[in-house]
Design a protein around this motif. Structure first.
Motif, PDB file in Angstrom:
ATOM      1  N   PRO A  22       0.868  -1.123  -0.106  1.00 15.95           N
ATOM      2  CA  PRO A  22       0.074  -0.090   0.082  1.00 15.95           C
ATOM      3  C   PRO A  22       0.741   1.210   0.058  1.00 15.95           C
ATOM      4  O   PRO A  22       0.416   2.243  -0.640  1.00 15.95           O
ATOM      5  CB  PRO A  22      -0.879  -0.204   1.192  1.00 15.95           C
ATOM      6  CG  PRO A  22      -0.908  -1.663   1.629  1.00 15.95           C
ATOM      7  CD  PRO A  22       0.323  -2.034   1.190  1.00 15.95           C
ATOM      8  N   ALA A  23       1.652   1.325   0.718  1.00 11.34           N
ATOM      9  CA  ALA A  23       3.060   2.448   0.794  1.00 11.34           C
ATOM     10  C   ALA A  23       3.484   2.680  -0.662  1.00 11.34           C
ATOM     11  O   ALA A  23       3.559   4.045  -1.057  1.00 11.34           O
ATOM     12  CB  ALA A  23       3.866   2.339   1.650  1.00 11.34           C
ATOM     13  N   LEU A  24       3.771   1.599  -1.409  1.00 13.65           N
ATOM     14  CA  LEU A  24       4.579   1.902  -2.648  1.00 13.65           C
ATOM     15  C   LEU A  24       3.281   2.266  -3.765  1.00 13.65           C
ATOM     16  O   LEU A  24       3.701   3.328  -4.568  1.00 13.65           O
ATOM     17  CB  LEU A  24       4.967   0.460  -3.380  1.00 13.65           C
ATOM     18  CG  LEU A  24       6.252   0.204  -2.483  1.00 13.65           C
ATOM     19  CD1 LEU A  24       6.778  -1.280  -2.811  1.00 13.65           C
ATOM     20  CD2 LEU A  24       7.303   1.256  -2.495  1.00 13.65           C
ATOM     21  N   ALA A  25       2.133   1.891  -3.582  1.00 12.38           N
ATOM     22  CA  ALA A  25       0.945   2.396  -4.435  1.00 12.38           C
ATOM     23  C   ALA A  25       0.823   3.818  -4.229  1.00 12.38           C
ATOM     24  O   ALA A  25       0.459   4.510  -5.051  1.00 12.38           O
ATOM     25  CB  ALA A  25      -0.284   1.616  -4.147  1.00 12.38           C
ATOM     26  N   GLY A  29       1.166   6.687  -6.825  1.00  9.60           N
ATOM     27  CA  GLY A  29       0.079   7.653  -7.066  1.00  9.60           C
ATOM     28  C   GLY A  29       0.394   9.191  -6.883  1.00  9.60           C
ATOM     29  O   GLY A  29       0.035   9.964  -7.608  1.00  9.60           O
ATOM     30  N   MET A  30       1.298   9.536  -5.574  1.00  6.72           N
ATOM     31  CA  MET A  30       1.645  10.619  -5.631  1.00  6.72           C
ATOM     32  C   MET A  30       2.621  10.955  -6.725  1.00  6.72           C
ATOM     33  O   MET A  30       2.549  12.395  -7.131  1.00  6.72           O
ATOM     34  CB  MET A  30       2.468  10.723  -4.253  1.00  6.72           C
ATOM     35  CG  MET A  30       1.345  10.778  -2.934  1.00  6.72           C
ATOM     36  SD  MET A  30       2.324  10.212  -1.706  1.00  6.72           S
ATOM     37  CE  MET A  30       3.146  11.933  -1.357  1.00  6.72           C
ATOM     38  N   GLN A  31       3.644  10.443  -7.066  1.00  2.66           N
ATOM     39  CA  GLN A  31       4.503  10.620  -7.943  1.00  2.66           C
ATOM     40  C   GLN A  31       3.772  10.965  -9.484  1.00  2.66           C
ATOM     41  O   GLN A  31       4.156  11.861 -10.182  1.00  2.66           O
ATOM     42  CB  GLN A  31       5.600   9.652  -8.480  1.00  2.66           C
ATOM     43  CG  GLN A  31       6.505   9.572  -7.269  1.00  2.66           C
ATOM     44  CD  GLN A  31       7.501   8.512  -7.246  1.00  2.66           C
ATOM     45  OE1 GLN A  31       7.308   7.292  -8.051  1.00  2.66           O
ATOM     46  NE2 GLN A  31       8.597   8.297  -6.636  1.00  2.66           N
ATOM     47  N   LEU A  62      -2.780   0.287 -10.813  1.00  2.47           N
ATOM     48  CA  LEU A  62      -2.446   1.125  -9.740  1.00  2.47           C
ATOM     49  C   LEU A  62      -3.771   1.723  -9.067  1.00  2.47           C
ATOM     50  O   LEU A  62      -3.756   1.886  -7.713  1.00  2.47           O
ATOM     51  CB  LEU A  62      -1.420   2.225 -10.274  1.00  2.47           C
ATOM     52  CG  LEU A  62      -1.333   3.488  -9.156  1.00  2.47           C
ATOM     53  CD1 LEU A  62      -0.685   2.876  -7.849  1.00  2.47           C
ATOM     54  CD2 LEU A  62      -0.487   4.542  -9.862  1.00  2.47           C
ATOM     55  N   LEU A  63      -4.698   2.120  -9.694  1.00  2.00           N
ATOM     56  CA  LEU A  63      -6.145   2.691  -9.297  1.00  2.00           C
ATOM     57  C   LEU A  63      -6.535   1.664  -8.415  1.00  2.00           C
ATOM     58  O   LEU A  63      -7.183   2.166  -7.211  1.00  2.00           O
ATOM     59  CB  LEU A  63      -6.787   3.186 -10.288  1.00  2.00           C
ATOM     60  CG  LEU A  63      -6.419   4.119 -11.296  1.00  2.00           C
ATOM     61  CD1 LEU A  63      -7.321   4.300 -12.261  1.00  2.00           C
ATOM     62  CD2 LEU A  63      -5.956   5.366 -10.799  1.00  2.00           C
ATOM     63  N   TYR A  64      -6.588   0.533  -8.699  1.00  2.00           N
ATOM     64  CA  TYR A  64      -7.481  -0.574  -7.902  1.00  2.00           C
ATOM     65  C   TYR A  64      -6.458  -0.905  -6.583  1.00  2.00           C
ATOM     66  O   TYR A  64      -7.204  -1.062  -5.551  1.00  2.00           O
ATOM     67  CB  TYR A  64      -7.618  -1.806  -8.569  1.00  2.00           C
ATOM     68  CG  TYR A  64      -8.739  -1.809  -9.377  1.00  2.00           C
ATOM     69  CD1 TYR A  64     -10.095  -1.647  -8.978  1.00  2.00           C
ATOM     70  CD2 TYR A  64      -8.730  -1.831 -10.928  1.00  2.00           C
ATOM     71  CE1 TYR A  64     -11.122  -1.752  -9.807  1.00  2.00           C
ATOM     72  CE2 TYR A  64      -9.899  -1.767 -11.841  1.00  2.00           C
ATOM     73  CZ  TYR A  64     -11.045  -1.493 -11.279  1.00  2.00           C
ATOM     74  OH  TYR A  64     -12.177  -1.487 -11.667  1.00  2.00           O
ATOM     75  N   ALA A  65      -5.204  -0.628  -6.598  1.00  2.00           N
ATOM     76  CA  ALA A  65      -4.239  -0.825  -5.656  1.00  2.00           C
ATOM     77  C   ALA A  65      -4.617   0.264  -4.485  1.00  2.00           C
ATOM     78  O   ALA A  65      -4.771   0.039  -3.277  1.00  2.00           O
ATOM     79  CB  ALA A  65      -2.687  -0.823  -6.183  1.00  2.00           C
ATOM     80  N   LEU A  66      -4.862   1.459  -5.063  1.00  2.00           N
ATOM     81  CA  LEU A  66      -5.038   2.398  -4.293  1.00  2.00           C
ATOM     82  C   LEU A  66      -6.660   2.393  -3.579  1.00  2.00           C
ATOM     83  O   LEU A  66      -6.667   3.093  -2.507  1.00  2.00           O
ATOM     84  CB  LEU A  66      -5.083   4.000  -5.059  1.00  2.00           C
ATOM     85  CG  LEU A  66      -3.611   4.384  -5.506  1.00  2.00           C
ATOM     86  CD1 LEU A  66      -3.639   5.260  -6.518  1.00  2.00           C
ATOM     87  CD2 LEU A  66      -2.823   4.587  -4.287  1.00  2.00           C
TER      88      LEU A  66
END
Length: 93
Positions: A22-25, A29-31, A62-66
């Protein structure tokens, strides 16, 4: 023949992995600044990918991971910021 040796489990490793993904996602997302265009309202993966100039096929996981990480929510087929991500992860907020 008796086996008194306990079976080893990767509990510590799995606990670390559960927290790092979750932290990597969030970092990805921030980048990509995923949260900023969503400040205007929910968008489909295709619309968001177009606004970010990235491939929708690559953005969607990525969106689903977020979503799984609790940083985005699904509204039908659209992705939206959570109140927390809107307050803290939108550029300029």
């Amino acid at each position: 023949m008796s086996t008194d040796t306990p079976r080893l489990q990767p509990d510590t490793i799995n606990a670390h992995l559960a927290h790092v993904y979750p932290a990597l996602a969030m970092l990805a997302g921030m980048q990509l600044e995923v949260f900023t265009p969503l400040a205007a309202g929910p968008q489909t993966a295709d619309a968001l990918a177009a606004s970010l100039a990235v491939s929708p096929t690559r953005l969607q996981p990525l969106l689903y991971a977020l979503v799984t990480a609790g940083l985005l929510r699904l509204e039908g087929e659209c992705f939206a910021n959570t109140p927390e991500s809107l307050a803290f992860l939108v550029k300029g907020s």
